[in-house]
Enzyme design. Structure first.
Site, short mmCIF file in Angstrom:
data_model
loop_
_atom_site.label_atom_id
_atom_site.label_comp_id
_atom_site.label_asym_id
_atom_site.label_seq_id
_atom_site.Cartn_x
_atom_site.Cartn_y
_atom_site.Cartn_z
N CYS A 43 0.84 -1.20 0.00
CA CYS A 43 0.00 0.00 0.00
C CYS A 43 0.88 1.26 0.00
CB CYS A 43 -0.98 -0.05 1.17
SG CYS A 43 -2.40 1.06 1.00
N HIS B 145 -3.37 -5.77 1.06
CA HIS B 145 -2.70 -5.99 2.34
C HIS B 145 -2.62 -7.48 2.68
CE1 HIS B 145 -2.43 -1.83 4.00
NE2 HIS B 145 -3.41 -1.62 3.13
N GLU C 99 -0.80 -8.85 4.93
CA GLU C 99 -0.65 -9.04 6.38
C GLU C 99 -2.00 -9.09 7.09
OE1 GLU C 99 -1.02 -4.56 6.10
OE2 GLU C 99 -0.36 -6.24 4.83
#
EC number: 6.3.5.3
Length: 217
Positions: A86, A194, A196
């Site tokens: 990002c 994302h 994660e």
């Protein structure tokens, strides 16, 4: 195996990355304050999401001058692996480690949703655990995630097999549905989604694990 996670003033996903890597996958992880130049002992560096330095001029425009990124350029030249997520992707384009730019979403609105992706290329070691055309679902959360580049750059990305991920439904208007790209050698990957946030089934999915698990061989 050890990962460094860069922390800029305004970063807000650094702890998420550390939790995903160390908490879910037991990969030793340490924070790298933006003023450090010491990347010794690291196998990979992650530039996390957030709003580095407030993104007041342009996303990533101030962060590119951080001392840690001077060392990062040398780290990449030595073959070190870098993942920009990002805002981290935006920083990598500002730094010149990846081509193109990330601009305002076509809708001009912030987008926060799950995005369906296709693995376009697994040439990068970050995606070595996936097959081409694999489907992934990863969260996105950005206001300036629309990837843009010149026709010449797009042709070069295609020739280099450097388009790593594409959106299936292109939520932000990115050229050629691009969600993530690599540099020519493949050791640097930038993506807007994302991974994660998709490493634990308790919070909704594990499609992001593969990128971090690739560090384990």
């Amino acid at each position: 195996m050890s990962i460094g996670v860069v922390v800029f003033p305004g970063s807000n996903c650094d702890r998420d990355v550390r939790w995903a890597a160390q908490g879910c996958l037991n990969i030793p992880t340490r924070f790298l304050w933006h003023e450090t130049r010491d990347l010794n002992g690291l196998d990979a560096v992650v530039l996390p999401g957030g709003f580095s330095y407030g993104d007041y001029l342009r996303c990533g425009a101030i962060a590119r001058f951080a001392p840690v990124l001077e060392s990062l350029v040398e780290f990449v030249a030595r073959g070190g692996r870098v993942l920009g997520i990002c805002n981290g992707f935006q920083v990598l384009t500002e730094l010149g480690l990846l081509p193109g730019a990330l601009t305002r979403n076509r809708s001009l609105h912030f987008i926060c949703e799950d995005a369906l992706l296709t693995v376009e290329s697994n040439r990068t070691p970050w995606l070595m655990g996936h097959q081409r055309k694999d489907s992934l679902t990863l969260p996105i959360a950005h206001g300036e995630g629309r990837y843009q580049c010149s026709d010449e750059t797009l042709c070069q990305l295609q020739d280099d097999d450097a388009i790593a991920l594409r959106y299936v439904n292109n939520p932000n208007g990115s050229v050629a549905d691009i969600a993530g790209i690599t540099n020519k050698t493949g050791n640097v990957l930038g993506l807007m989604p994302h991974p994660e946030r998709a490493c634990d089934p308790v919070i909704g999915g594990v499609d992001g694990r593969g990128l971090l698990q690739s560090l384990l061989g």
